[in-house]
Write a protein that holds these residues in place. Structure first.
Motif, short mmCIF file in Angstrom:
data_model
loop_
_atom_site.label_atom_id
_atom_site.label_comp_id
_atom_site.label_asym_id
_atom_site.label_seq_id
_atom_site.Cartn_x
_atom_site.Cartn_y
_atom_site.Cartn_z
N ARG A 1 57.94 48.14 -38.85
CA ARG A 1 56.37 47.89 -38.68
C ARG A 1 55.80 49.04 -37.92
O ARG A 1 56.41 49.75 -37.25
CB ARG A 1 56.03 46.57 -38.00
CG ARG A 1 56.50 46.30 -36.47
CD ARG A 1 55.60 45.27 -35.90
NE ARG A 1 56.37 44.71 -34.58
CZ ARG A 1 55.84 45.25 -33.51
NH1 ARG A 1 54.63 46.26 -33.41
NH2 ARG A 1 56.36 44.98 -32.23
N VAL B 1 46.69 42.57 -45.98
CA VAL B 1 47.81 43.46 -46.16
C VAL B 1 47.65 44.43 -47.20
O VAL B 1 46.88 44.41 -48.28
CB VAL B 1 48.90 42.17 -46.59
CG1 VAL B 1 49.15 41.25 -45.45
CG2 VAL B 1 48.73 41.71 -47.89
N SER C 1 54.82 43.18 -48.50
CA SER C 1 53.52 42.98 -47.85
C SER C 1 53.53 43.69 -46.42
O SER C 1 54.27 43.46 -45.70
CB SER C 1 52.85 41.50 -47.65
OG SER C 1 52.77 41.03 -49.05
N PRO D 1 51.31 44.08 -43.22
CA PRO D 1 50.07 43.73 -42.71
C PRO D 1 49.56 44.80 -41.92
O PRO D 1 50.14 45.78 -41.61
CB PRO D 1 50.44 42.46 -41.72
CG PRO D 1 51.83 42.06 -42.21
CD PRO D 1 52.40 43.12 -43.02
N PHE E 1 51.99 38.71 -37.93
CA PHE E 1 51.41 38.15 -39.27
C PHE E 1 51.59 36.58 -39.20
O PHE E 1 52.81 36.24 -38.99
CB PHE E 1 52.07 38.64 -40.50
CG PHE E 1 51.29 38.14 -41.69
CD1 PHE E 1 50.06 38.77 -42.09
CD2 PHE E 1 51.91 37.27 -42.54
CE1 PHE E 1 49.40 38.44 -43.25
CE2 PHE E 1 51.12 36.73 -43.62
CZ PHE E 1 49.87 37.30 -43.99
#
Length: 250
Positions: free
Chosen positions: A71, A185, A207, A209, A214
């Motif tokens: 991320r 997203v 996906s 975010p 999330f």
């Protein structure tokens, strides 16, 4: 799902720029918003000092071992754009010719400014995870992400046993199309692994975010890295699924 894994969290900060080029982009040099899985595996191979003669064997071994996710550390940013001149190095005598003698063409290049990412890395092989973590702390070669001149500074911020759990909070990308009234997203497929020297396999639909964690409507199977729960993608299994998808399951 495996009983337990061993893993670590590594924070990767790029002090200048980054371009994770989409391989299908031609007249435009487009970038993914996050590093592809192939890029992360390549960085690990670089840290381990995998030599060129056995490079693809080393990559294949890592693909067999690793479970990954990631991320952005900061808010997901939109790419910036610049106009670049691309030299077309053609012909058998290109090593003897001066750069100014080659034809060139303008190209719009998209890039990220000072991005930072958190990688979640795990495996069933504790010894391999320890070796990789030690290599990232003291890499055999200078590390970069994406292009070879995009240096990266990495730090192991957690290491230990990764246990399966259930959670309604995801601190990394999710598999499949997800929707939320409160969080947007971005849907994408990332290069996942090399099936051969010339063939790329792609991840399932993911996906990404715009911010984390999330919030899921219901708890889902996750893996716990310290205080953060994430879904993990087993590269080995995802490769099998990608190959089956390309061949129609035959």
């Amino acid at each position: 799902m495996a009983g337990s894994l061993y893993g670590f969290i590594v924070d990767a900060e790029m002090p200048y720029f980054a371009c994770f080029r989409k391989p299908t982009s031609t007249s435009l040099m487009l970038t993914y918003p996050v590093p592809p899985f192939t890029t992360i595996v390549g960085m690990i191979a670089n840290a381990l000092g995998v030599s060129r003669p056995v490079y693809f064997e080393g990559i294949a071994k890592l693909q067999e071992l690793l479970w990954l996710n990631l991320r952005p550390i900061t808010t997901l940013q939109r790419p910036s754009r610049e106009l670049a001149k691309i030299l077309k190095l053609v012909g058998e005598e290109r090593e003897q010719r001066q750069p100014t003698s080659f034809p060139s063409s303008p190209m719009h290049k998209y890039f990220l400014v000072r991005p930072a990412f958190r990688f979640f890395v795990a495996s069933e092989d504790n010894e391999a995870i320890s070796e990789i973590a030690d290599a990232l702390r003291k890499p055999e070669r200078p590390l970069y992400l994406g292009q070879s001149d995009d240096m990266v500074v990495v730090e192991i911020v957690w290491q230990g046993e990764v246990l399966p759990t259930e959670s309604d909070q995801a601190w990394a990308m999710l598999v499949g199309a997800r929707a939320s009234n409160e969080q947007s997203v971005e849907l994408l497929r990332l290069p996942l692994a090399f099936a051969s020297e010339r063939q790329l396999l792609y991840s399932p639909l993911l996906s990404l975010p715009t911010r984390f964690p999330f919030q899921l409507p219901n708890p889902e199977p996750m893996w716990r890295f310290g205080d953060e729960t994430v879904p993990l993608i087993c590269i080995r299994e995802a490769m099998k699924n990608a190959v089956a998808g390309e061949t129609g399951g035959n």
